[in-house]
Design a protein around this motif. Structure first.
Motif, PDB file in Angstrom:
ATOM      1  N   HIS A   1      35.519 -21.136  34.642  1.00 55.83           N
ATOM      2  CA  HIS A   1      34.444 -21.819  35.362  1.00 55.83           C
ATOM      3  C   HIS A   1      33.432 -22.322  34.340  1.00 55.83           C
ATOM      4  CE1 HIS A   1      35.585 -20.996  39.479  1.00 55.83           C
ATOM      5  NE2 HIS A   1      35.756 -19.712  39.212  1.00 55.83           N
TER       6      HIS A   1
ATOM      7  N   HIS B   1      38.850 -17.132  36.716  1.00 57.61           N
ATOM      8  CA  HIS B   1      39.290 -17.357  38.098  1.00 57.61           C
ATOM      9  C   HIS B   1      40.799 -17.197  38.159  1.00 57.61           C
ATOM     10  CE1 HIS B   1      40.347 -21.472  36.814  1.00 57.61           C
ATOM     11  NE2 HIS B   1      39.140 -21.518  36.264  1.00 57.61           N
ATOM     12  N   GLU B   2      41.410 -17.542  39.297  1.00 61.14           N
ATOM     13  CA  GLU B   2      42.845 -17.320  39.492  1.00 61.14           C
ATOM     14  C   GLU B   2      43.706 -17.984  38.421  1.00 61.14           C
ATOM     15  OE1 GLU B   2      46.467 -18.399  42.549  1.00 61.14           O
ATOM     16  OE2 GLU B   2      44.407 -18.678  43.246  1.00 61.14           O
TER      17      GLU B   2
END
Length: 136
Positions: free
Chosen positions: A70, A76-77
């Protein structure tokens, strides 16, 4: 005969995606990355067979994988998926693998709608690596 410590080495860069993987290559002598290929296919067997063919052809000494984060640096995934992909590359091909922050690498490329840009994104990721590790 070139000194093995300073002999130029081929380096691959990867922009990992669920549907496509962009591949770039460059060498440590000139420190310049160029798009090489886009690997399509969602199953690992197809992907790793294509990667193996490129590795067998070019014999890279190192692999660089873009690590998506990010804007604030949080994971994140896709960050986890890229780490897993990097670990699989290292395990399958016994080559050193380095992760490079790929935030904003896709923003550098302005592409037409629907145009495949994964290999160019991989080149930007690899160029970031070369810029951080200039030739001696």
């Amino acid at each position: 005969m070139p000194d093995p410590v300073t002999a130029p080495e081929t380096v691959f860069g990867f922009d990992f995606g669920i549907k496509r993987i962009g591949v770039a290559m460059g060498n440590t002598m000139i420190g310049h990355a160029s798009p090489l290929a886009v690997i399509k296919g969602e199953d690992n067997q197809t992907r790793f067979a294509a990667i193996k063919a490129l590795i067998d052809q070019w014999h890279p000494a190192k692999i660089v994988v873009g690590l998506p984060l990010h804007p604030d640096g949080a994971e994140h995934e896709m960050t986890a998926r890229c780490r897993r992909f990097a670990n699989q590359l290292h395990g399958r091909f016994a080559l050193p693998v380095e992760l490079v922050d790929e935030r904003y690498s896709s923003a550098v490329i302005s592409a037409k709608r629907g145009e495949v840009i994964d290999d160019r994104a991989a080149a930007i990721i690899l160029q970031q690596y070369f810029d951080q590790h200039p030739p001696h």
